[in-house]
Each structure stands twice: as C-alpha cells, then as structure tokens.
Design a protein around this motif. Structure first.
Motif, PDB file in Angstrom:
ATOM      1  N   LEU A   2      44.432 -45.332  86.855  1.00 12.77           N
ATOM      2  CA  LEU A   2      45.343 -44.347  86.270  1.00 12.77           C
ATOM      3  C   LEU A   2      46.776 -44.874  86.236  1.00 12.77           C
ATOM      4  CD1 LEU A   2      45.836 -41.547  85.095  1.00 12.77           C
ATOM      5  CD2 LEU A   2      46.128 -40.713  87.435  1.00 12.77           C
ATOM      6  N   THR A   3      47.183 -45.570  87.284  1.00 14.06           N
ATOM      7  CA  THR A   3      48.544 -46.108  87.301  1.00 14.06           C
ATOM      8  C   THR A   3      48.738 -47.145  86.191  1.00 14.06           C
ATOM      9  OG1 THR A   3      47.936 -47.724  88.990  1.00 14.06           O
ATOM     10  CG2 THR A   3      48.928 -45.684  89.750  1.00 14.06           C
ATOM     11  N   MET A   4      47.719 -47.937  85.909  1.00 19.88           N
ATOM     12  CA  MET A   4      47.805 -48.926  84.834  1.00 19.88           C
ATOM     13  C   MET A   4      47.922 -48.219  83.486  1.00 19.88           C
ATOM     14  SD  MET A   4      47.941 -52.097  83.936  1.00 19.88           S
ATOM     15  CE  MET A   4      47.192 -53.220  85.076  1.00 19.88           C
ATOM     16  N   ILE A   5      47.172 -47.159  83.276  1.00 25.33           N
ATOM     17  CA  ILE A   5      47.234 -46.401  82.021  1.00 25.33           C
ATOM     18  C   ILE A   5      48.619 -45.794  81.840  1.00 25.33           C
ATOM     19  CG2 ILE A   5      46.352 -44.367  80.801  1.00 25.33           C
ATOM     20  CD1 ILE A   5      43.604 -45.013  82.113  1.00 25.33           C
ATOM     21  N   VAL A   6      49.152 -45.196  82.888  1.00 22.68           N
ATOM     22  CA  VAL A   6      50.494 -44.609  82.823  1.00 22.68           C
ATOM     23  C   VAL A   6      51.527 -45.695  82.526  1.00 22.68           C
ATOM     24  CG1 VAL A   6      52.301 -43.452  84.178  1.00 22.68           C
ATOM     25  CG2 VAL A   6      49.936 -42.639  84.296  1.00 22.68           C
ATOM     26  N   GLY A   7      51.400 -46.841  83.176  1.00 24.93           N
ATOM     27  CA  GLY A   7      52.330 -47.947  82.948  1.00 24.93           C
ATOM     28  C   GLY A   7      52.264 -48.474  81.527  1.00 24.93           C
ATOM     29  N   VAL A   8      51.067 -48.643  81.003  1.00 28.58           N
ATOM     30  CA  VAL A   8      50.908 -49.140  79.631  1.00 28.58           C
ATOM     31  C   VAL A   8      51.450 -48.123  78.633  1.00 28.58           C
ATOM     32  CG1 VAL A   8      49.211 -49.759  77.856  1.00 28.58           C
ATOM     33  CG2 VAL A   8      48.997 -50.694  80.155  1.00 28.58           C
ATOM     34  N   LEU A   9      51.188 -46.832  78.864  1.00 24.78           N
ATOM     35  CA  LEU A   9      51.734 -45.805  77.972  1.00 24.78           C
ATOM     36  C   LEU A   9      53.265 -45.818  78.004  1.00 24.78           C
ATOM     37  CD1 LEU A   9      49.301 -42.814  78.551  1.00 24.78           C
ATOM     38  CD2 LEU A   9      49.617 -44.133  76.451  1.00 24.78           C
ATOM     39  N   GLY A  10      53.851 -45.950  79.175  1.00 28.91           N
ATOM     40  CA  GLY A  10      55.308 -46.039  79.277  1.00 28.91           C
ATOM     41  C   GLY A  10      55.838 -47.238  78.517  1.00 28.91           C
ATOM     42  N   LEU A  11      55.181 -48.369  78.679  1.00 26.63           N
ATOM     43  CA  LEU A  11      55.558 -49.588  77.970  1.00 26.63           C
ATOM     44  C   LEU A  11      55.496 -49.373  76.462  1.00 26.63           C
ATOM     45  CD1 LEU A  11      56.045 -52.722  77.887  1.00 26.63           C
ATOM     46  CD2 LEU A  11      53.580 -52.953  78.006  1.00 26.63           C
ATOM     47  N   LEU A  12      54.433 -48.751  75.990  1.00 32.41           N
ATOM     48  CA  LEU A  12      54.278 -48.515  74.552  1.00 32.41           C
ATOM     49  C   LEU A  12      55.343 -47.571  74.006  1.00 32.41           C
ATOM     50  CD1 LEU A  12      50.394 -48.250  74.259  1.00 32.41           C
ATOM     51  CD2 LEU A  12      51.866 -50.126  73.490  1.00 32.41           C
ATOM     52  N   PHE A  13      55.646 -46.507  74.723  1.00 36.99           N
ATOM     53  CA  PHE A  13      56.667 -45.573  74.251  1.00 36.99           C
ATOM     54  C   PHE A  13      58.047 -46.228  74.208  1.00 36.99           C
ATOM     55  CE2 PHE A  13      53.514 -42.275  74.840  1.00 36.99           C
ATOM     56  CZ  PHE A  13      53.826 -41.377  73.819  1.00 36.99           C
ATOM     57  N   ILE A  14      58.363 -47.033  75.180  1.00 46.96           N
ATOM     58  CA  ILE A  14      59.645 -47.745  75.162  1.00 46.96           C
ATOM     59  C   ILE A  14      59.683 -48.724  73.992  1.00 46.96           C
ATOM     60  CG2 ILE A  14      61.046 -49.461  76.393  1.00 46.96           C
ATOM     61  CD1 ILE A  14      60.279 -47.966  78.984  1.00 46.96           C
ATOM     62  N   ALA A  15      58.592 -49.439  73.761  1.00 49.92           N
ATOM     63  CA  ALA A  15      58.527 -50.388  72.651  1.00 49.92           C
ATOM     64  C   ALA A  15      58.692 -49.665  71.308  1.00 49.92           C
ATOM     65  CB  ALA A  15      57.209 -51.156  72.689  1.00 49.92           C
ATOM     66  N   VAL A  16      58.077 -48.500  71.164  1.00 50.76           N
ATOM     67  CA  VAL A  16      58.244 -47.719  69.931  1.00 50.76           C
ATOM     68  C   VAL A  16      59.710 -47.329  69.755  1.00 50.76           C
ATOM     69  CG1 VAL A  16      57.707 -45.492  68.840  1.00 50.76           C
ATOM     70  CG2 VAL A  16      55.867 -46.900  69.801  1.00 50.76           C
ATOM     71  N   GLY A  17      60.355 -46.926  70.827  1.00 53.83           N
ATOM     72  CA  GLY A  17      61.773 -46.597  70.760  1.00 53.83           C
ATOM     73  C   GLY A  17      62.609 -47.778  70.301  1.00 53.83           C
ATOM     74  N   TRP A  18      62.294 -48.953  70.807  1.00 57.08           N
ATOM     75  CA  TRP A  18      63.024 -50.156  70.387  1.00 57.08           C
ATOM     76  C   TRP A  18      62.806 -50.427  68.910  1.00 57.08           C
ATOM     77  CZ3 TRP A  18      61.071 -53.602  74.958  1.00 57.08           C
ATOM     78  CH2 TRP A  18      61.826 -53.331  76.098  1.00 57.08           C
ATOM     79  N   VAL A  19      61.576 -50.315  68.455  1.00 57.87           N
ATOM     80  CA  VAL A  19      61.264 -50.575  67.051  1.00 57.87           C
ATOM     81  C   VAL A  19      62.033 -49.598  66.151  1.00 57.87           C
ATOM     82  CG1 VAL A  19      59.429 -50.471  65.309  1.00 57.87           C
ATOM     83  CG2 VAL A  19      59.026 -51.653  67.476  1.00 57.87           C
ATOM     84  N   LEU A  20      62.092 -48.345  66.553  1.00 53.45           N
ATOM     85  CA  LEU A  20      62.807 -47.345  65.758  1.00 53.45           C
ATOM     86  C   LEU A  20      64.317 -47.608  65.716  1.00 53.45           C
ATOM     87  CD1 LEU A  20      60.916 -44.121  66.884  1.00 53.45           C
ATOM     88  CD2 LEU A  20      60.687 -45.360  64.709  1.00 53.45           C
ATOM     89  N   ALA A  21      64.846 -48.307  66.717  1.00 48.99           N
ATOM     90  CA  ALA A  21      66.289 -48.582  66.787  1.00 48.99           C
ATOM     91  C   ALA A  21      66.656 -49.981  66.307  1.00 48.99           C
ATOM     92  CB  ALA A  21      66.777 -48.394  68.221  1.00 48.99           C
TER      93      ALA A  21
END
Length: 83
Positions: A2-21
């Motif tokens: 579960l911690t790995m899933i949460v970490g990967v989701l956090g990583l993906l959301f941050i990456a999406v934010g970077w792409v949008l900016a």
C-alpha cells in the motif's frame, strides 16, 4: 504494498502538475535554489535507496536544469532584442 501504491500515485500527480506547468519558465531566483535542493535530495534518496523519492527528485533536478537553460536563453534573447 500500500505504501508503494501511495508513493507512486503521489509521484504521478506531481509529474502531471509539472507537465501542466511546462509552458511557464520560473525566474532564476526560484530555479537555482530548486535545482540545488532537488539535486541534494536526489543524492539523499540514492544514499537511502528510496526509489520513489529517487525518481521524483531526479526528475525535479532534470526539470530544474531544463528550466535554468530555458531562462538563460530567454534572458539572452531579451538582451539581444533590447540591448
């Protein structure tokens, strides 16, 4: 797991934010400290072998370096146009 899933989701959301900016080029006063900080956190993550933060901070370092180059190029064009 579960911690790995949460970490990967956090990583993906941050990456999406970077792409949008990506169209925005931050000022040097933000880019330089961010580049140094993310490079140090990449080293820290590597030393502790924290894969999620290693990838995240490695990507942040690369993005910061790209933004630094973009900002320098924009500054050179502005100087040439107005200099």
């Amino acid at each position: 797991m579960l911690t790995m899933i949460v970490g990967v989701l956090g990583l993906l959301f941050i990456a999406v934010g970077w792409v949008l900016a990506l169209g925005d080029v931050p000022p040097l006063r933000l880019t330089i400290p961010y580049l140094i900080g993310s490079a140090l956190l990449t080293a820290y993550s590597a030393l502790n072998w924290n894969l999620i933060f290693l990838v995240l901070n490695g990507a942040a370092t690369i993005l910061s370096a790209i933004n630094l180059i973009r900002r320098i190029r924009i500054s050179k064009v502005n100087v040439e146009d107005h200099g």
